[in-house]
Design an enzyme around this catalytic site. Structure first.
Site, PDB file in Angstrom:
ATOM      1  N   ASP A 158      24.531  48.972  67.582  1.00 45.28           N
ATOM      2  CA  ASP A 158      23.752  49.496  66.433  1.00 45.28           C
ATOM      3  C   ASP A 158      23.564  48.283  65.464  1.00 45.28           C
ATOM      4  O   ASP A 158      24.373  47.851  64.855  1.00 45.28           O
ATOM      5  CB  ASP A 158      24.465  50.451  65.813  1.00 45.28           C
ATOM      6  N   GLU A 187      -0.511  60.017  59.759  1.00 42.98           N
ATOM      7  CA  GLU A 187      -1.278  59.027  60.725  1.00 42.98           C
ATOM      8  C   GLU A 187      -2.330  58.687  60.189  1.00 42.98           C
ATOM      9  O   GLU A 187      -3.131  59.464  59.182  1.00 42.98           O
ATOM     10  CB  GLU A 187      -1.569  60.146  61.900  1.00 42.98           C
ATOM     11  N   LYS A 189       0.378  49.173  61.986  1.00 41.07           N
ATOM     12  CA  LYS A 189       0.893  50.271  61.262  1.00 41.07           C
ATOM     13  C   LYS A 189       1.385  49.752  59.682  1.00 41.07           C
ATOM     14  O   LYS A 189       1.266  50.208  58.696  1.00 41.07           O
ATOM     15  CB  LYS A 189       1.632  51.344  61.504  1.00 41.07           C
ATOM     16  N   SER A 195       6.390  43.455  65.170  1.00 43.70           N
ATOM     17  CA  SER A 195       5.710  44.188  63.906  1.00 43.70           C
ATOM     18  C   SER A 195       4.838  44.913  64.550  1.00 43.70           C
ATOM     19  O   SER A 195       4.604  44.976  65.933  1.00 43.70           O
ATOM     20  CB  SER A 195       5.182  43.419  62.926  1.00 43.70           C
ATOM     21  N   SER A 245       3.831  53.259  76.744  1.00 45.32           N
ATOM     22  CA  SER A 245       5.446  53.034  76.226  1.00 45.32           C
ATOM     23  C   SER A 245       5.813  54.488  75.891  1.00 45.32           C
ATOM     24  O   SER A 245       5.354  55.253  76.045  1.00 45.32           O
ATOM     25  CB  SER A 245       5.348  51.946  74.793  1.00 45.32           C
TER      26      SER A 245
END
Length: 643
Positions: free
Chosen positions: A348, A549, A416, A413, A457
């Site tokens: 992690d 969104e 968004k 990146s 994806s």
């Protein structure tokens, strides 16, 4: 060389070539003197024959004429043979000139000898290949209980990809496909043949030959989206099965084979075209380097790992938080690239101690940071998790890179992050700022690569639409006018590597995403690819934009100055590095707030760090309701008090 000499076939091949050299030299004299060689010239022939053999055979050996197997003689072998014969003949002529001044030697003999040697040396190799190929075909047919059921296929496209497929089909009678012809719009190809298979006409004649073929193969890997749509639409009207050769970017090494043939997918309709990489530049960047990839089991991370392997790194370290994804890429990598040392780590990136331990032990030269939470509605409901993973995780990695002297750090990146309206975009923008400001701290070259959505994806619209079609619909689209930028997974990974090789540190590379695509059009195309009609067989339902969104995504803001690069599909922003120490203090405050799981406070701090971030005024309860309405699943409850 030792392996060649130890091979018993080597001596047989040399003996054959010696006989051919003698025959060619003798034939040259016989042709020159019309079948009767006078005594003086016969003596010259006998005296010089050992010299001819002593020159030609070693040059044939140096020219790699005995490395290949004659049963698999290729154009490269013929070119090597031609080159070797010409070099040998040149040396012989120069030797005769300097030793004898051509006194008593007819010059035409050496020209004839060169031509005859070429014919015999090349001819024997081609003849053996043809004989063995025909013999193998006959033997296969004799030993089969019944001949294989071969389907007649019509190939659209008559270029290099189609040629390779036909050559493989003709060379292997076991393959169940028989090419009957090509269709191609190039007027120069009309009426011609490739390996005996004719070009029957242009693509608009697809229906004219429908009685002659069982399947259609689209073999134009460089076809753009409009051309792909036109051809697929024509194929659908025939009622015949059709398949496609994928874009060369999807094939490791660009190798086209029959095994590459597959069903048409939505990626083909996207028509992104082949990515032209500066392979030598990327090779210099990655070759013999220790590479570390975070999110190595994800869509982008796993493809990055596959593409990196092409350039023979010294080692690859795979890090992922998902046990299953890590297991999958580990198994595939060991099967396909067993010669590359790997370290597979279930870790992690939010755990600073684990990250430091990994960097200290693996000592990576280059880091590709692709690990991130990316699903917008889920992160709207759990902003503390988004902050912890996307910001704290990135901070842990870059600090470990600084401490351990990593050469290059490439951060993956998203579009968004541009004028974000959601938590996911805001956290990625802060991560970009951290990367940009860290570049000035030491010699590590920190680079950001920003791009839009990736087709197929995990969690993207395509798998969701496919699942909805399989259930009979409806397909749920948020808004009739919503658009997104898309690229394929292989293209994204390849351009990330290209950008990594170009970066000097401090840049934000923007990948050319082409034109935005309406999600509604994408849904309709996918329905048609399943042999169904939109609205008639599969209904489309509009459910409204989900929390966070956008209707339209952006890749840059008006304030960001963008310039082109040497690569046609990559642009660059060279921002002004911020104050890392000041930014770090703000980020530490944000991480402290995130531990309280107070969504409102987290959003306020995100907006303070990213002024262009404008969160929706709706409460978390309404976000839950929007999410529940869109998915039809149970609500996800958020926490509003410290834990």
């Amino acid at each position: 060389m030792k392996k060649i000499i130890r091979n018993k076939n080597f001596y047989f091949m040399v003996l054959i070539d010696i006989l051919l050299v003698v025959m060619a030299y003798l034939g040259a004299y016989l042709l020159r003197f019309e079948g009767r060689i006078p005594e003086p010239w016969w003596l010259n022939f006998k005296h010089t024959l050992p010299f001819i053999i002593a020159i030609k055979i070693p040059i044939f050996l140096a020219g790699k004429l005995y490395k290949g197997m004659w049963r698999f003689t290729s154009l490269i072998d013929i070119v090597n043979a031609i080159r070797s014969v010409l070099v040998a003949s040149t040396i012989i002529v120069l030797g005769i000139l300097f030793i004898y001044r051509f006194d008593g030697f007819p010059r035409s003999v050496f020209i004839l000898d060169c031509l005859l040697t070429l014919c015999l040396i090349c001819g024997i190799r081609i003849a053996i290949r043809l004989f063995l190929a025909n013999h193998q075909t006959t033997r296969l047919h004799l030993h089969m209980h019944r001949p294989p059921l071969r389907k007649n296929i019509l190939i659209i496209g008559a270029g290099s990809a189609a040629e390779k497929v036909v050559r493989e089909l003709q060379g292997n009678p076991v393959l169940p496909m028989n090419p009957i012809g090509f269709l191609d719009d190039d007027p120069d190809k009309q009426g011609k043949t490739i390996h005996g298979v004719p070009v029957l006409g242009k693509t608009d004649r697809l229906n004219d030959f429908s009685d002659s073929y069982d399947e259609i193969l689209i073999a134009i890997p460089s076809l753009r989206s409009d051309g792909t749509r036109r051809i697929i639409s024509a194929c659908e009207k025939t009622g015949k099965k059709f398949r496609i050769m994928p874009n060369l970017g999807e094939l490791i090494g660009g190798k086209v084979t029959v095994n590459s043939i597959r069903e048409v997918t939505i990626e083909d309709l996207l028509g992104r075209g082949e990515v032209k990489l500066e392979e030598e530049r990327i090779h210099q960047t990655l070759h013999n380097k220790r590479i570390l990839v975070t999110g190595a089991g994800g869509s982008i991370g796993s493809e990055l790992v596959r593409q990196i392997a092409r350039f023979h790194p010294k080692s690859v370290t795979l890090i992922d938080f998902s046990e299953y994804n890590l297991f999958q890429i580990d198994m595939e990598f060991k099967r396909r690239f067993p010669y590359i040392p790997t370290a597979v780590l279930l870790a992690d990136i939010r755990d600073k101690n684990i990250v430091n331990l990994i960097f200290h032990r693996e000592r990576p030269d280059i880091v590709f940071h692709a690990a991130a939470y990316k699903h917008v509605p889920i992160q709207e409901l759990h902003p503390w998790e988004a902050v912890s993973n996307n910001i704290a995780g990135t901070k842990n990695l870059l600090e470990a890179a600084l401490e351990n002297g990593v050469g290059r750090f490439i951060f993956v990146s998203t579009d968004k992050a541009v004028r974000p309206t959601n938590v996911m975009g805001a956290t990625k923008r802060i991560a970009e700022l951290l990367i940009e400001s860290a570049n000035a701290l030491c010699t590590t070259q920190f680079t950001t690569v920003r791009f839009g959505n990736v087709l197929s994806s995990s969690g993207s619209v395509v798998p969701i639409f496919q699942e909805q079609i399989a259930k009979g619909g409806p397909i749920t689209v948020t808004h009739p006018d919503v658009t997104r930028y898309f690229m394929t997974i292989p293209e994204a990974a390849q351009l990330i590597l290209q950008a990594a090789s170009m970066g000097a540190g401090g840049e934000t590379f923007i990948l050319d995403m082409g034109e935005p695509i309406k999600i509604l059009d994408l849904a309709k195309d996918l329905i048609r690819l399943h042999g169904l009609e939109p609205e008639k067989d599969i209904p489309i339902q509009f459910i409204g934009l989900r929390a966070g969104e956008k209707l339209i995504e952006e890749l840059i803001t008006d304030e960001e100055g963008i310039v082109s690069t040497t690569h046609e599909k990559i642009m660059v922003l060279r921002g002004k590095p911020g104050n890392y120490s000041a930014l770090q203090l703000d980020v530490l405050d944000l991480l402290t707030i995130a531990k309280t799981c107070d969504g409102g406070a987290i959003k306020e701090k995100l907006q303070a760090l990213v002024p262009e971030y404008v969160p929706e005024p709706s409460s978390y309860q309404s976000a839950e309701q929007n999410n529940s309405k869109a998915t039809g699943t149970a609500r996800i409850y958020t926490m509003h008090r410290p834990v």
